[in-house]
Scaffold this motif. Structure first.
Motif, PDB file in Angstrom:
ATOM      1  N   SER A 135       0.929  -1.234  -0.029  1.00  0.00           N
ATOM      2  CA  SER A 135       0.103   0.031  -0.271  1.00  0.00           C
ATOM      3  C   SER A 135       0.813   1.325  -0.036  1.00  0.00           C
ATOM      4  CB  SER A 135      -0.973   0.005   1.206  1.00  0.00           C
ATOM      5  OG  SER A 135      -0.094   0.181   2.407  1.00  0.00           O
ATOM      6  N   LYS A 136       2.259   1.164   0.299  1.00  0.00           N
ATOM      7  CA  LYS A 136       3.148   2.232   0.363  1.00  0.00           C
ATOM      8  C   LYS A 136       3.874   2.588  -1.020  1.00  0.00           C
ATOM      9  CE  LYS A 136       3.368   2.508   5.346  1.00  0.00           C
ATOM     10  NZ  LYS A 136       4.157   2.631   6.536  1.00  0.00           N
ATOM     11  N   ARG A 137       3.813   1.613  -1.876  1.00  0.00           N
ATOM     12  CA  ARG A 137       4.716   1.497  -2.949  1.00  0.00           C
ATOM     13  C   ARG A 137       4.273   2.518  -3.999  1.00  0.00           C
ATOM     14  NH1 ARG A 137       4.347  -4.842  -3.964  1.00  0.00           N
ATOM     15  NH2 ARG A 137       5.612  -5.266  -1.815  1.00  0.00           N
ATOM     16  N   GLU A 138       3.160   3.297  -3.804  1.00  0.00           N
ATOM     17  CA  GLU A 138       2.863   4.282  -4.738  1.00  0.00           C
ATOM     18  C   GLU A 138       3.189   5.839  -4.317  1.00  0.00           C
ATOM     19  OE1 GLU A 138       2.133   4.134  -7.893  1.00  0.00           O
ATOM     20  OE2 GLU A 138       2.556   1.891  -7.706  1.00  0.00           O
ATOM     21  N   ARG A 139       3.566   5.607  -2.992  1.00  0.00           N
ATOM     22  CA  ARG A 139       3.791   7.175  -2.158  1.00  0.00           C
ATOM     23  C   ARG A 139       5.035   7.580  -2.755  1.00  0.00           C
ATOM     24  NH1 ARG A 139       5.752   5.855   3.889  1.00  0.00           N
ATOM     25  NH2 ARG A 139       7.500   4.586   3.688  1.00  0.00           N
ATOM     26  N   PRO A 140       5.117   8.877  -2.792  1.00  0.00           N
ATOM     27  CA  PRO A 140       6.545   9.763  -3.188  1.00  0.00           C
ATOM     28  C   PRO A 140       7.617   9.246  -2.164  1.00  0.00           C
ATOM     29  CG  PRO A 140       4.745  10.962  -3.508  1.00  0.00           C
ATOM     30  CD  PRO A 140       4.280   9.793  -2.875  1.00  0.00           C
ATOM     31  N   LEU A 141       8.686   9.313  -2.380  1.00  0.00           N
ATOM     32  CA  LEU A 141       9.764   9.119  -1.418  1.00  0.00           C
ATOM     33  C   LEU A 141       9.975  10.315  -0.666  1.00  0.00           C
ATOM     34  CD1 LEU A 141      12.324   6.686  -2.708  1.00  0.00           C
ATOM     35  CD2 LEU A 141      11.075   6.261  -0.738  1.00  0.00           C
ATOM     36  N   LEU A 142       9.721  11.507  -1.213  1.00  0.00           N
ATOM     37  CA  LEU A 142      10.062  12.782  -0.663  1.00  0.00           C
ATOM     38  C   LEU A 142       9.073  12.830   0.559  1.00  0.00           C
ATOM     39  CD1 LEU A 142      11.625  15.123  -1.369  1.00  0.00           C
ATOM     40  CD2 LEU A 142       9.882  16.402  -2.516  1.00  0.00           C
ATOM     41  N   GLY A 143       9.724  13.225   1.450  1.00  0.00           N
ATOM     42  CA  GLY A 143       8.856  13.485   2.997  1.00  0.00           C
ATOM     43  C   GLY A 143       9.182  12.041   3.700  1.00  0.00           C
ATOM     44  N   VAL A 144       9.371  10.974   3.094  1.00  0.00           N
ATOM     45  CA  VAL A 144       9.488   9.616   3.840  1.00  0.00           C
ATOM     46  C   VAL A 144      10.671   9.880   5.168  1.00  0.00           C
ATOM     47  CG1 VAL A 144      10.118   7.400   3.811  1.00  0.00           C
ATOM     48  CG2 VAL A 144       8.622   8.321   2.170  1.00  0.00           C
ATOM     49  N   GLN A 145      10.379   9.381   6.204  1.00  0.00           N
ATOM     50  CA  GLN A 145      11.267   9.287   7.167  1.00  0.00           C
ATOM     51  C   GLN A 145      12.196   8.069   7.289  1.00  0.00           C
ATOM     52  OE1 GLN A 145      10.326   8.463  11.918  1.00  0.00           O
ATOM     53  NE2 GLN A 145      10.364  10.858  11.789  1.00  0.00           N
ATOM     54  N   ILE A 146      13.429   8.356   6.719  1.00  0.00           N
ATOM     55  CA  ILE A 146      14.409   7.302   6.749  1.00  0.00           C
ATOM     56  C   ILE A 146      15.411   7.176   7.803  1.00  0.00           C
ATOM     57  CG2 ILE A 146      14.481   7.529   4.206  1.00  0.00           C
ATOM     58  CD1 ILE A 146      17.005   8.761   4.424  1.00  0.00           C
ATOM     59  N   VAL A 147      15.522   8.210   8.666  1.00  0.00           N
ATOM     60  CA  VAL A 147      16.086   8.156  10.014  1.00  0.00           C
ATOM     61  C   VAL A 147      15.012   7.985  11.099  1.00  0.00           C
ATOM     62  CG1 VAL A 147      17.923   9.107  11.377  1.00  0.00           C
ATOM     63  CG2 VAL A 147      18.293   8.973   9.109  1.00  0.00           C
ATOM     64  N   GLN A 148      14.944   7.003  11.913  1.00  0.00           N
ATOM     65  CA  GLN A 148      13.924   6.704  12.746  1.00  0.00           C
ATOM     66  C   GLN A 148      14.381   6.648  14.234  1.00  0.00           C
ATOM     67  OE1 GLN A 148      12.046   3.455  11.079  1.00  0.00           O
ATOM     68  NE2 GLN A 148      11.631   4.634   9.060  1.00  0.00           N
ATOM     69  N   SER A 149      13.754   7.534  15.240  1.00  0.00           N
ATOM     70  CA  SER A 149      13.991   7.386  16.581  1.00  0.00           C
ATOM     71  C   SER A 149      15.293   6.953  17.192  1.00  0.00           C
ATOM     72  CB  SER A 149      13.030   6.075  16.999  1.00  0.00           C
ATOM     73  OG  SER A 149      11.718   6.006  16.630  1.00  0.00           O
ATOM     74  N   MET A 150      16.369   7.817  16.734  1.00  0.00           N
ATOM     75  CA  MET A 150      17.635   7.829  17.234  1.00  0.00           C
ATOM     76  C   MET A 150      17.759   8.270  18.690  1.00  0.00           C
ATOM     77  SD  MET A 150      19.745   6.634  14.925  1.00  0.00           S
ATOM     78  CE  MET A 150      19.639   5.960  13.250  1.00  0.00           C
ATOM     79  N   LYS A 151      18.284   7.670  19.373  1.00  0.00           N
ATOM     80  CA  LYS A 151      18.373   8.029  20.841  1.00  0.00           C
ATOM     81  C   LYS A 151      19.980   8.122  21.088  1.00  0.00           C
ATOM     82  CE  LYS A 151      14.035   5.969  22.385  1.00  0.00           C
ATOM     83  NZ  LYS A 151      13.355   7.376  22.255  1.00  0.00           N
ATOM     84  N   PRO A 152      20.601   8.968  22.049  1.00  0.00           N
ATOM     85  CA  PRO A 152      21.839   9.014  22.158  1.00  0.00           C
ATOM     86  C   PRO A 152      22.477   7.542  22.820  1.00  0.00           C
ATOM     87  CG  PRO A 152      20.711  10.836  23.242  1.00  0.00           C
ATOM     88  CD  PRO A 152      19.671   9.929  22.638  1.00  0.00           C
ATOM     89  N   THR A 153      23.633   7.301  22.347  1.00  0.00           N
ATOM     90  CA  THR A 153      24.099   6.250  23.104  1.00  0.00           C
ATOM     91  C   THR A 153      25.341   6.603  24.173  1.00  0.00           C
ATOM     92  OG1 THR A 153      25.983   6.082  21.491  1.00  0.00           O
ATOM     93  CG2 THR A 153      23.934   4.847  20.802  1.00  0.00           C
ATOM     94  N   ASP A 154      25.956   5.789  24.470  1.00  0.00           N
ATOM     95  CA  ASP A 154      27.035   6.145  25.696  1.00  0.00           C
ATOM     96  C   ASP A 154      28.277   6.723  24.907  1.00  0.00           C
ATOM     97  OD1 ASP A 154      27.987   3.739  24.810  1.00  0.00           O
ATOM     98  OD2 ASP A 154      28.178   2.722  26.864  1.00  0.00           O
ATOM     99  N   GLN A 155      28.173   6.862  23.578  1.00  0.00           N
ATOM    100  CA  GLN A 155      29.371   7.348  23.102  1.00  0.00           C
ATOM    101  C   GLN A 155      28.849   8.799  22.545  1.00  0.00           C
ATOM    102  OE1 GLN A 155      31.158   5.138  19.633  1.00  0.00           O
ATOM    103  NE2 GLN A 155      30.984   3.325  20.706  1.00  0.00           N
ATOM    104  N   ALA A 156      29.967   9.594  22.748  1.00  0.00           N
ATOM    105  CA  ALA A 156      29.681  10.884  22.367  1.00  0.00           C
ATOM    106  C   ALA A 156      29.165  11.266  20.984  1.00  0.00           C
ATOM    107  CB  ALA A 156      30.870  11.906  22.785  1.00  0.00           C
ATOM    108  N   GLY A 157      28.240  11.936  21.006  1.00  0.00           N
ATOM    109  CA  GLY A 157      27.949  12.382  19.231  1.00  0.00           C
ATOM    110  C   GLY A 157      27.268  11.176  18.649  1.00  0.00           C
ATOM    111  N   GLN A 158      26.889  10.053  19.216  1.00  0.00           N
ATOM    112  CA  GLN A 158      26.441   9.021  18.636  1.00  0.00           C
ATOM    113  C   GLN A 158      24.740   8.805  18.847  1.00  0.00           C
ATOM    114  OE1 GLN A 158      27.537   4.856  19.470  1.00  0.00           O
ATOM    115  NE2 GLN A 158      28.213   4.662  17.003  1.00  0.00           N
TER     116      GLN A 158
END
Length: 140
Positions: free
Chosen positions: A70-93
């Motif tokens: 059902s999502k194959r016809e949606r434009p890629l523009l606006g799609v979230q490709i980086v999702q729910s990134m939370k800080p790790t114990d490494q600085a800046g990651q």
């Protein structure tokens, strides 16, 4: 007096480290360009996490490889490709999920701020044993 000076210095150093870590999170936000120049991704806050969506494509196309038909016809523009990134114990990651529109799969992902103008993104399989990535540059 020396003890008081050292304690004050340690508190100040701790506050500086905390401020630097918060600044790093803010620095990852912004517009980033893939090495091949084919797309731009905007990293921004999504709740307590960082997320990134496609904001520009050299060759606009649909999400044809998505496993959800059902999502194959949606434009890629606006799609979230980086999702729910939370800080790790490494600085800046940060760790979360990365959607790869080229194969329609979502991987465990990492982003790491390499410098103020470079952000490394990796998608991993097998619990992080095998990772593939690229370094994005900040859009001008």
């Amino acid at each position: 007096m020396l003890k008081s000076f050292l304690t004050s210095g340690l508190i100040a150093a701790g506050l500086a480290a905390t401020s630097a870590s918060l600044a790093s999170a803010a620095d990852a936000k912004g517009d980033w360009v893939r090495p091949n120049g084919a797309s731009k991704i905007r990293i921004s806050s999504c709740g307590a996490s960082l997320c990134g969506k496609l904001i520009w494509l050299r060759e606009p196309r649909n999400d044809t490889q998505n496993p959800d038909a059902s999502k194959r016809e949606r434009p890629l523009l606006g799609v979230q490709i980086v999702q729910s990134m939370k800080p790790t114990d490494q600085a800046g990651q940060w760790k979360g999920k990365v959607y790869n529109a080229e194969d329609g799969k979502t991987y465990t992902g990492f982003i790491k701020l390499v410098s103020s103008d470079e952000l490394k993104l990796e998608g991993c399989v097998m619990g992080g044993l095998i990772c593939k990535g690229e370094t994005w540059t900040r859009a001008q």
